[in-house]
Structures are given as C-alpha cells and as structure tokens.
Design a protein around this motif. Sequence first.
Motif, short mmCIF file in Angstrom:
data_model
loop_
_atom_site.label_atom_id
_atom_site.label_comp_id
_atom_site.label_asym_id
_atom_site.label_seq_id
_atom_site.Cartn_x
_atom_site.Cartn_y
_atom_site.Cartn_z
N LEU A 215 10.51 8.69 2.38
CA LEU A 215 9.08 8.98 2.50
C LEU A 215 8.23 7.73 2.62
CD1 LEU A 215 8.81 11.91 -0.01
CD2 LEU A 215 8.79 12.01 2.47
N LEU A 216 8.79 6.59 2.27
CA LEU A 216 8.05 5.34 2.43
C LEU A 216 7.70 5.11 3.90
CD1 LEU A 216 6.90 2.80 1.17
CD2 LEU A 216 9.14 1.74 1.42
N MET A 217 8.54 5.57 4.80
CA MET A 217 8.28 5.40 6.23
C MET A 217 7.11 6.26 6.72
SD MET A 217 10.50 3.25 7.01
CE MET A 217 12.05 2.60 6.50
N ILE A 218 6.92 7.41 6.09
CA ILE A 218 5.87 8.33 6.55
C ILE A 218 4.88 8.66 5.43
CG2 ILE A 218 7.23 9.37 8.40
CD1 ILE A 218 7.81 11.69 6.44
N TRP A 219 4.58 7.68 4.59
CA TRP A 219 3.76 7.94 3.42
C TRP A 219 2.36 8.40 3.79
CZ3 TRP A 219 -0.78 5.57 2.07
CH2 TRP A 219 -1.11 4.40 2.75
N MET A 220 1.81 7.93 4.90
CA MET A 220 0.45 8.34 5.29
C MET A 220 0.38 9.84 5.59
SD MET A 220 -0.85 5.40 7.76
CE MET A 220 -1.64 3.96 7.17
N LEU A 221 1.45 10.39 6.04
CA LEU A 221 1.52 11.81 6.33
C LEU A 221 1.93 12.60 5.08
CD1 LEU A 221 1.26 13.28 9.16
CD2 LEU A 221 3.70 13.61 8.94
N PHE A 222 2.83 12.02 4.29
CA PHE A 222 3.41 12.75 3.16
C PHE A 222 2.44 12.91 2.00
CE2 PHE A 222 5.65 12.59 -0.94
CZ PHE A 222 6.25 13.83 -0.87
N VAL A 223 1.67 11.87 1.66
CA VAL A 223 0.80 11.94 0.49
C VAL A 223 -0.25 13.05 0.61
CG1 VAL A 223 -0.86 10.67 -0.92
CG2 VAL A 223 1.27 9.58 -0.23
N PRO A 224 -0.96 13.18 1.75
CA PRO A 224 -1.89 14.33 1.86
C PRO A 224 -1.17 15.68 1.81
CG PRO A 224 -2.43 12.67 3.49
CD PRO A 224 -1.14 12.26 2.87
N ILE A 225 0.01 15.76 2.42
CA ILE A 225 0.77 17.01 2.36
C ILE A 225 1.16 17.33 0.92
CG2 ILE A 225 2.96 18.09 3.01
CD1 ILE A 225 2.66 16.68 5.72
N TYR A 226 1.58 16.32 0.18
CA TYR A 226 1.93 16.52 -1.22
C TYR A 226 0.72 16.99 -2.03
CZ TYR A 226 3.26 15.56 -6.02
OH TYR A 226 3.51 15.67 -7.36
N VAL B 263 0.84 -1.20 0.00
CA VAL B 263 0.00 0.00 0.00
C VAL B 263 0.88 1.25 0.00
CG1 VAL B 263 -1.72 1.31 1.30
CG2 VAL B 263 -1.94 -1.17 1.12
N GLY B 264 1.88 1.28 0.86
CA GLY B 264 2.79 2.42 0.91
C GLY B 264 3.57 2.61 -0.38
N LEU B 265 4.05 1.51 -0.96
CA LEU B 265 4.80 1.61 -2.21
C LEU B 265 3.93 2.13 -3.35
CD1 LEU B 265 6.97 -1.63 -2.17
CD2 LEU B 265 7.78 0.73 -2.19
N SER B 266 2.69 1.70 -3.40
CA SER B 266 1.82 2.19 -4.48
C SER B 266 1.51 3.67 -4.30
CB SER B 266 0.54 1.37 -4.56
OG SER B 266 -0.20 1.46 -3.38
N ALA B 267 1.37 4.13 -3.06
CA ALA B 267 1.14 5.56 -2.82
C ALA B 267 2.36 6.39 -3.20
CB ALA B 267 0.77 5.79 -1.36
N ILE B 268 3.53 5.95 -2.80
CA ILE B 268 4.77 6.68 -3.13
C ILE B 268 5.03 6.63 -4.63
CG2 ILE B 268 7.27 6.67 -2.80
CD1 ILE B 268 5.70 7.87 -0.48
N HIS B 269 4.72 5.52 -5.27
CA HIS B 269 4.89 5.42 -6.73
C HIS B 269 3.98 6.41 -7.44
CE1 HIS B 269 5.93 3.65 -10.53
NE2 HIS B 269 4.65 3.45 -10.80
N TRP B 270 2.74 6.56 -6.95
CA TRP B 270 1.85 7.53 -7.55
C TRP B 270 2.41 8.95 -7.38
CZ3 TRP B 270 -0.56 11.73 -5.44
CH2 TRP B 270 -1.40 12.42 -6.32
N VAL B 271 2.93 9.25 -6.19
CA VAL B 271 3.51 10.58 -5.96
C VAL B 271 4.68 10.82 -6.92
CG1 VAL B 271 4.85 11.94 -4.30
CG2 VAL B 271 2.76 10.80 -3.57
N GLN B 272 5.51 9.81 -7.10
CA GLN B 272 6.64 9.94 -8.01
C GLN B 272 6.18 10.20 -9.44
OE1 GLN B 272 8.98 6.41 -8.47
NE2 GLN B 272 10.73 7.52 -9.32
N LEU B 273 5.21 9.46 -9.91
CA LEU B 273 4.70 9.66 -11.27
C LEU B 273 4.03 11.03 -11.43
CD1 LEU B 273 3.18 6.17 -12.09
CD2 LEU B 273 5.32 7.15 -12.93
N ASP B 274 3.30 11.46 -10.40
CA ASP B 274 2.65 12.76 -10.46
C ASP B 274 3.68 13.88 -10.46
OD1 ASP B 274 0.04 14.26 -10.30
OD2 ASP B 274 1.08 15.09 -8.54
N ALA B 275 4.72 13.74 -9.66
CA ALA B 275 5.76 14.77 -9.62
C ALA B 275 6.50 14.86 -10.95
CB ALA B 275 6.74 14.48 -8.48
#
Length: 110
Positions: A56-67, A29-41
């Motif tokens: 950011l994989l360690m804190i993805w739940m906090l980072f994705v909404p902030i992003y 779940v975390g990897l898919s969220a971070i992968h989406w952030v990477q593709l979006d960036a």
Amino acid sequence: MLYLASIVNGIVQCFEPNPSVVWTVACCVGLSAIHWVQLDAIHRKHPIPRIALQLLLMIWMLFVPIYLIWTRGFRGFGWAVLNLVGIYAMTLISFFTTLLLVYGPQVFRA
C-alpha cells in the motif's frame, strides 16, 4: 506527523533539490500516512497484514481516502477531503514562506 512531512516537503521543493531528496521526502509522507492507517486499524481491532502495508505504500494516496471512507462511512469522506486540503495548504504555506524568507519580497513581483 503527516502535516510535518508536508511542511518539510514544501521547504524542500523551494530549493530545487536533486531528485533523491524529493523522493526521500515523498516516501516520508507516504510512510507517515501508512503508519497512521496501521495504528488506526490496530485501534479499531482490525489490523492490516504487514505485507499489505508494504504494498500500500505504492498507492497510499489512493488507499488512505478509501480506508477512511470504508471505516467511517460518509464522515470518512469529509475527513479525507479536510486532510487533503490541510496537507496541500501546509505544503503551499511552507513553500511560499520559505521562498519569501530566502529570496525576499522581490520574488512575488512580476
């Protein structure tokens, strides 16, 4: 991909697996969220360095909404809340559906 990982998470939680399976699904779940952030960036022409993505994989739940809020403003807050509710709903729906299919309707009786 993130919703698929949340569905798998709901199914896995139904069977009380060993902790290594739970951690593996959580990492997916975390990897898919971070992968989406990477593709979006990359799509927005502001790529995030790979070392930062690993951290950011360690804190993805906090980072994705902030992003989302950082890149989209107030609209990003709406997307973050909408996706949080959607991911939570997909996990619960898959959990209870699997519970019903495996144990039958008596599982919901008090």
